[in-house]
Design a protein around this motif. Structure first.
Motif, PDB file in Angstrom:
ATOM      1  N   VAL A 141       0.843  -1.196   0.000  1.00 41.32           N
ATOM      2  CA  VAL A 141       0.000   0.000   0.000  1.00 41.32           C
ATOM      3  C   VAL A 141       0.881   1.250   0.000  1.00 41.32           C
ATOM      4  CG1 VAL A 141      -1.637   1.362   1.382  1.00 41.32           C
ATOM      5  CG2 VAL A 141      -2.025  -1.092   1.043  1.00 41.32           C
ATOM      6  N   GLU A 142       1.904   1.256   0.840  1.00 42.12           N
ATOM      7  CA  GLU A 142       2.840   2.391   0.906  1.00 42.12           C
ATOM      8  C   GLU A 142       3.528   2.597  -0.440  1.00 42.12           C
ATOM      9  OE1 GLU A 142       5.093   5.511   2.820  1.00 42.12           O
ATOM     10  OE2 GLU A 142       3.242   4.495   3.353  1.00 42.12           O
ATOM     11  N   ASN A 195       0.990   4.015  -2.920  1.00 38.62           N
ATOM     12  CA  ASN A 195       0.691   5.423  -2.620  1.00 38.62           C
ATOM     13  C   ASN A 195       1.813   6.356  -3.058  1.00 38.62           C
ATOM     14  OD1 ASN A 195      -1.807   4.829  -1.512  1.00 38.62           O
ATOM     15  ND2 ASN A 195      -1.054   4.778   0.591  1.00 38.62           N
ATOM     16  N   LYS A 196       3.035   5.886  -2.966  1.00 32.52           N
ATOM     17  CA  LYS A 196       4.197   6.713  -3.317  1.00 32.52           C
ATOM     18  C   LYS A 196       4.654   6.483  -4.757  1.00 32.52           C
ATOM     19  CE  LYS A 196       4.505   8.079   0.982  1.00 32.52           C
ATOM     20  NZ  LYS A 196       3.608   9.099   1.418  1.00 32.52           N
TER      21      LYS A 196
END
Length: 145
Positions: free
Chosen positions: A29-30, A33-34
C-alpha cells in the motif's frame, strides 16, 4: 558523475521506509501510494533490508503466501547492496547490471543518504550525453563558450 550529483538532481529525494514488522500488504500500500517499486526497511534507525515488487512476486505470490499475514522481514532482501555518495555513475551501472537490481541505497559513511533507481541512472546518462553533444556541437560550430 558522482552518485552525490545524481541524488542532488532528483526531483524527489524522499526516503520512504517501513519496518521489518510491517505486513507485506501495508508495505505494498505504501509503495502504491508513493508510486515506487521498492521500499527501504529501517529498524531502530538502521537499514535492515529492502522490499521490492520483485520480492513480492517471487516470495509471496509464487509461494502461495498471503500479503496480509506475512511480515516484510520474512521476504525482504536482507543483505542490501549499497553504494557510496562519492562513487561514480559507472560503479552504480556495473553493480545494477551484474547483480540484476533496480534500486541502490546510497550511504554517506554509516548514514543512509538516499536511494537511486535504474531510472535515475539512465536519466543521468542521457543528461550527461546530451551535455557532451551540446558542447561538441558548440565547438564544431564555433560557438563554444
Amino acid at each position: 558523475m558522482q552518485i552525490r550529483q545524481i541524488l542532488q538532481g532528483k526531483k524527489i529525494n524522499a526516503l520512504f521506509s517501513v519496518t521489518s514488522d510491517t505486513t507485506v500488504y501495508n508495505a505494498l500500500v505504501e509503495m502504491a501510494n508513493k508510486n515506487i517499486g521498492a521500499v527501504l526497511v529501517i529498524d531502530a534507525g538502521k537499514l535492515s533490508g529492502i522490499f521490492s515488487e520483485r520480492d513480492y512476486a517471487r516470495k509471496i505470490v509464487l509461494k502461495g503466501l498471503h500479503s496480509d499475514d506475512t511480515l516484510v522481514k520474512d521476504v525482504m532482501t536482507a543483505n542490501v547492496i549499497t553504494i557510496k555518495m562519492e562513487d561514480k555513475l559507472e560503479v552504480a551501472m556495473q553493480i545494477m547490471s551484474e547483480r540484476h537490481i533496480r534500486h541502490l541505497p546510497v550511504m554517506e559513511g554509516e548514514v543512509l543518504a538516499g536511494i537511486i533507481s535504474i531510472n535515475d541512472v539512465v536519466s543521468s546518462i542521457i543528461q550527461e550525453q546530451k551535455s557532451q553533444i551540446d558542447s561538441l556541437q558548440g565547438y564544431i560550430s564555433g560557438t563554444y563558450a
